[in-house]
Design an enzyme around this catalytic site. Sequence first.
Site, PDB file in Angstrom:
ATOM      1  N   GLN A  75       0.851  -1.202   0.000  1.00  0.00           N
ATOM      2  CA  GLN A  75       0.000   0.000   0.000  1.00  0.00           C
ATOM      3  C   GLN A  75       0.885   1.249   0.000  1.00  0.00           C
ATOM      4  O   GLN A  75       0.599   2.234   0.694  1.00  0.00           O
ATOM      5  CB  GLN A  75      -0.908  -0.002   1.236  1.00  0.00           C
ATOM      6  CG  GLN A  75      -2.164  -0.832   1.108  1.00  0.00           C
ATOM      7  CD  GLN A  75      -3.214  -0.207   0.165  1.00  0.00           C
ATOM      8  OE1 GLN A  75      -3.174   0.972  -0.171  1.00  0.00           O
ATOM      9  NE2 GLN A  75      -4.150  -1.027  -0.271  1.00  0.00           N
ATOM     10  N   SER A  76       1.933   1.236  -0.798  1.00  0.00           N
ATOM     11  CA  SER A  76       2.928   2.316  -0.740  1.00  0.00           C
ATOM     12  C   SER A  76       2.387   3.656  -1.251  1.00  0.00           C
ATOM     13  O   SER A  76       1.964   3.777  -2.406  1.00  0.00           O
ATOM     14  CB  SER A  76       4.143   1.905  -1.575  1.00  0.00           C
ATOM     15  OG  SER A  76       4.985   3.005  -1.790  1.00  0.00           O
TER      16      SER A  76
END
Length: 342
Positions: A75-76
Site C-alpha cells: 500500500q505504498s
Amino acid sequence: MILHKLPRRRYIHGATPIEFLKNLTQQLEGPQIFMKRDDLLGLTGGGNKTRKLEFLVADALAEGADTLITCGAVQSNHCRLTLSAAKKEQLSCHLVLEERVKDSYHPEANGNIFLFHLLGADSITVVPGKSDMLHEMEKVANEVRKRGKRPYIIPGGGSNEIGAAGYTACAHEITAQIYEKSLTFDCIVCASGSAGTHAGLLVGMHSNSHHIPVIGVSTGRSKTDQEKIVYNLANKTAEHLKLKSFISPDSVHVEDDYIGQGYSLPTDEMRQAVSLLAKTEGILLDPVYTGKTMAGLIDLVQKGMFKKSDNILFLHTGGSPALYANTSLFTERGNNHCQNKD
Ligand SMILES: Cc1ncc(COP(=O)(O)O)c(C=O)c1O
C-alpha cells in the site's frame, strides 16, 4: 548550501499551511499543537513524497530517463506519488511491491492499490518480504533497457540524498512561515520510516538559524537502528548540498514505542489517534505512518515530555488513501480485532 541550484520540478503550489489544532490542544490540555499540512501537497493524494520527487524526477530527466522504477510496501504512498509524477511528466513507470506482510497484496484492493491501477502503472511486480529491493528493481530495469528505454531507479521512499533535499527545502519553508506569521516552535514531530523526511528536516533546521529539535516516531525499526539510518542519510544530504558543517549524532532523536507488532500492523493507539483527529479537527491521518506518529505525540504529551507553554509542530506527511484499504479497523469489528491482538 546549493539547494537552490539543484535541478527541481515543481509539483507544489506555494507553502502548505501551518494550522493551529485548537480542539486537539484543548482535549490534551496543552501544549499548543500545530500541524504542517503536507497531506495537502500536489500530485495524486498529496503527502511527503511529492517534495522528494521534485528533486528525484528532475534528476531523472537531467539524466535523460524516460522510465521511472520504484518500490515500496503493497500500500505504498511513495509508489502512488511516483506514478503520479510519471504521468505528469509523460514517463513510463514500473512498481515493485514488497509483501512485508505475507499474502497482503490483493490486486482488487482499495486504497493505493486501486490507484496504481487507475493511474496506469506499466507493470506491478510483487516480491516476498525481505527481498533485496534494489536487485529486484535492477531486474525490471534490465527488461526495460532490452526494450530500448532508459530507466531511472528511485529508492524506496525516495530516501536518498537527492530526495531528502525536498525536506531540507521544507524546513526552509517552515522557517519562512515562522518569520511571516511570528510563530515559534519548540519541537517538530514527524514519522520516521525510510528516513528521508526526518533526515532532510534535520539538515534544513541545522542549516538555518532555527535549530528546532526534530523527534522522529519510528514506524518499523528500533530506536538504535533508525537513529543510525537517519544520521547517515542526514550527513549524506548535508554533503550533497555542500553544507559546511555536519549533523551531530545527538541531534538525531527517534522514539520507537509506537510501532506495535510491526510495520503497518495496527495498534489500538493508532486507531484512537486516527479517530480523534477525524472527530476533533476533521483531519484524516493514515494507519501506517501519521496515525502511529500522532499516537506517539499524544503519549509523549500525556507523559509530560513537553511544557504546557510549548508549541509543537506535527508534520502531517499524508497517506490517507491507505485508510480506504483498512476501513474495517475503524468500525466495531476493527475495535475487536485490535483488542484481541494485544
Ligand atoms: C504517509 C507517510 N508518512 C511518512 C512516511 C515516512 O517518511 P520517510 O520514508 O521519509 O521516513 C511515509 C513513507 O512512506 C509515508 O508514506
